[in-house]
Motif scaffolding. Structure first.
Motif, PDB file in Angstrom:
ATOM      1  N   GLY A 103       0.827  -1.193   0.000  1.00  0.00           N
ATOM      2  CA  GLY A 103       0.000   0.000   0.000  1.00  0.00           C
ATOM      3  C   GLY A 103       0.861   1.242   0.000  1.00  0.00           C
ATOM      4  O   GLY A 103       2.082   1.170  -0.162  1.00  0.00           O
ATOM      5  N   VAL A 104       0.200   2.376   0.178  1.00  0.00           N
ATOM      6  CA  VAL A 104       0.889   3.660   0.209  1.00  0.00           C
ATOM      7  C   VAL A 104       0.456   4.388   1.485  1.00  0.00           C
ATOM      8  O   VAL A 104      -0.710   4.319   1.881  1.00  0.00           O
ATOM      9  N   ALA A 105       1.406   5.041   2.130  1.00  0.00           N
ATOM     10  CA  ALA A 105       1.103   5.774   3.362  1.00  0.00           C
ATOM     11  C   ALA A 105       0.156   6.931   3.051  1.00  0.00           C
ATOM     12  O   ALA A 105       0.441   7.756   2.197  1.00  0.00           O
ATOM     13  N   SER A 106      -0.967   6.987   3.740  1.00  0.00           N
ATOM     14  CA  SER A 106      -1.939   8.062   3.527  1.00  0.00           C
ATOM     15  C   SER A 106      -1.658   9.255   4.445  1.00  0.00           C
ATOM     16  O   SER A 106      -2.322  10.281   4.339  1.00  0.00           O
ATOM     17  N   GLN A 107      -0.687   9.103   5.325  1.00  0.00           N
ATOM     18  CA  GLN A 107      -0.226  10.171   6.217  1.00  0.00           C
ATOM     19  C   GLN A 107       1.191   9.824   6.653  1.00  0.00           C
ATOM     20  O   GLN A 107       1.675   8.727   6.371  1.00  0.00           O
ATOM     21  N   GLU A 108       1.850  10.756   7.313  1.00  0.00           N
ATOM     22  CA  GLU A 108       3.184  10.489   7.841  1.00  0.00           C
ATOM     23  C   GLU A 108       3.071   9.389   8.903  1.00  0.00           C
ATOM     24  O   GLU A 108       2.152   9.414   9.732  1.00  0.00           O
ATOM     25  N   ILE A 109       3.991   8.425   8.867  1.00  0.00           N
ATOM     26  CA  ILE A 109       4.003   7.328   9.838  1.00  0.00           C
ATOM     27  C   ILE A 109       5.376   7.321  10.495  1.00  0.00           C
ATOM     28  O   ILE A 109       6.399   7.206   9.805  1.00  0.00           O
ATOM     29  N   ALA A 110       5.403   7.444  11.797  1.00  0.00           N
ATOM     30  CA  ALA A 110       6.668   7.455  12.533  1.00  0.00           C
ATOM     31  C   ALA A 110       7.084   6.026  12.883  1.00  0.00           C
ATOM     32  O   ALA A 110       6.235   5.123  12.977  1.00  0.00           O
ATOM     33  N   ALA A 111       8.379   5.815  13.082  1.00  0.00           N
ATOM     34  CA  ALA A 111       8.860   4.522  13.566  1.00  0.00           C
ATOM     35  C   ALA A 111       8.157   4.229  14.886  1.00  0.00           C
ATOM     36  O   ALA A 111       8.041   5.095  15.742  1.00  0.00           O
ATOM     37  N   GLY A 112       7.632   3.018  15.016  1.00  0.00           N
ATOM     38  CA  GLY A 112       6.914   2.621  16.218  1.00  0.00           C
ATOM     39  C   GLY A 112       5.418   2.772  16.128  1.00  0.00           C
ATOM     40  O   GLY A 112       4.683   2.291  16.991  1.00  0.00           O
ATOM     41  N   ASP A 113       4.918   3.410  15.063  1.00  0.00           N
ATOM     42  CA  ASP A 113       3.473   3.561  14.868  1.00  0.00           C
ATOM     43  C   ASP A 113       2.865   2.267  14.335  1.00  0.00           C
ATOM     44  O   ASP A 113       3.491   1.540  13.557  1.00  0.00           O
ATOM     45  N   HIS A 114       1.621   2.022  14.719  1.00  0.00           N
ATOM     46  CA  HIS A 114       0.826   0.935  14.156  1.00  0.00           C
ATOM     47  C   HIS A 114       0.573   1.271  12.688  1.00  0.00           C
ATOM     48  O   HIS A 114       0.208   2.401  12.358  1.00  0.00           O
ATOM     49  N   VAL A 115       0.775   0.323  11.809  1.00  0.00           N
ATOM     50  CA  VAL A 115       0.557   0.517  10.367  1.00  0.00           C
ATOM     51  C   VAL A 115      -0.649  -0.332   9.987  1.00  0.00           C
ATOM     52  O   VAL A 115      -0.598  -1.568  10.057  1.00  0.00           O
ATOM     53  N   HIS A 116      -1.738   0.348   9.626  1.00  0.00           N
ATOM     54  CA  HIS A 116      -2.983  -0.364   9.363  1.00  0.00           C
ATOM     55  C   HIS A 116      -3.864   0.510   8.463  1.00  0.00           C
ATOM     56  O   HIS A 116      -3.389   1.491   7.895  1.00  0.00           O
ATOM     57  N   VAL A 117      -5.133   0.212   8.372  1.00  0.00           N
ATOM     58  CA  VAL A 117      -6.035   0.895   7.447  1.00  0.00           C
ATOM     59  C   VAL A 117      -6.191   2.391   7.736  1.00  0.00           C
ATOM     60  O   VAL A 117      -6.582   3.146   6.857  1.00  0.00           O
ATOM     61  N   HIS A 118      -5.887   2.835   8.942  1.00  0.00           N
ATOM     62  CA  HIS A 118      -6.039   4.252   9.281  1.00  0.00           C
ATOM     63  C   HIS A 118      -4.917   5.116   8.703  1.00  0.00           C
ATOM     64  O   HIS A 118      -5.051   6.328   8.638  1.00  0.00           O
ATOM     65  N   ASN A 119      -3.808   4.491   8.267  1.00  0.00           N
ATOM     66  CA  ASN A 119      -2.700   5.280   7.720  1.00  0.00           C
ATOM     67  C   ASN A 119      -2.081   4.684   6.453  1.00  0.00           C
ATOM     68  O   ASN A 119      -1.052   5.144   5.999  1.00  0.00           O
ATOM     69  N   VAL A 120      -2.732   3.672   5.889  1.00  0.00           N
ATOM     70  CA  VAL A 120      -2.264   3.050   4.643  1.00  0.00           C
ATOM     71  C   VAL A 120      -3.449   2.864   3.708  1.00  0.00           C
ATOM     72  O   VAL A 120      -4.511   2.406   4.120  1.00  0.00           O
ATOM     73  N   GLU A 121      -3.233   3.220   2.450  1.00  0.00           N
ATOM     74  CA  GLU A 121      -4.242   2.991   1.422  1.00  0.00           C
ATOM     75  C   GLU A 121      -3.735   1.851   0.557  1.00  0.00           C
ATOM     76  O   GLU A 121      -2.607   1.886   0.064  1.00  0.00           O
ATOM     77  N   GLY A 122      -4.558   0.824   0.374  1.00  0.00           N
ATOM     78  CA  GLY A 122      -4.170  -0.321  -0.441  1.00  0.00           C
ATOM     79  C   GLY A 122      -4.005   0.051  -1.903  1.00  0.00           C
ATOM     80  O   GLY A 122      -4.629   0.984  -2.392  1.00  0.00           O
TER      81      GLY A 122
END
Length: 104
Positions: A71-90
């Motif tokens: 997918g592609v990051a839909s917002q900035e994601i910091a190291a240690g953040d949960h990576v899921h549907v709230h911040n990734v677009e498939g």
């Protein structure tokens, strides 16, 4: 006491790892993949099977898991953040992104 958490990161180009158990927010996690080692403090609780960022991921940047773009990051994601549907677009199976051609 040092707690060891099991995670998996398959390819050194990956920017996420997967938790193999539930891990609490604030936990210090060591992730090793071939010649790379990451030491990350989790900002969010990560459930079994869920992903967390091992490096910062910029908005619009591909998210790589097991050596594949998932997918592609839909917002900035910091190291240690949960990576899921709230911040990734498939990027796969997006029927809303397909251009249809009208048949004659």
């Amino acid at each position: 006491m040092i707690t060891t958490y099991n995670t998996v990161m398959m390819k050194p180009q990956d920017n996420v790892a997967v938790a193999l158990s539930n891990i609490a927010a604030g936990a210090l996690v060591h992730v090793v993949c071939q010649d790379k080692t990451f030491e990350i403090v989790l900002k969010d609780a990560i459930e079994f099977g869920h992903k967390f960022a091992v490096v910062p991921i910029k908005k619009g940047e591909d998210v790589l898991k097991y050596g594949e773009v998932i997918g592609v990051a839909s917002q900035e994601i910091a190291a240690g953040d949960h990576v899921h549907v709230h911040n990734v677009e498939g990027k796969r199976g997006r029927g809303d992104k397909v251009e249809y051609t009208k048949l004659p």
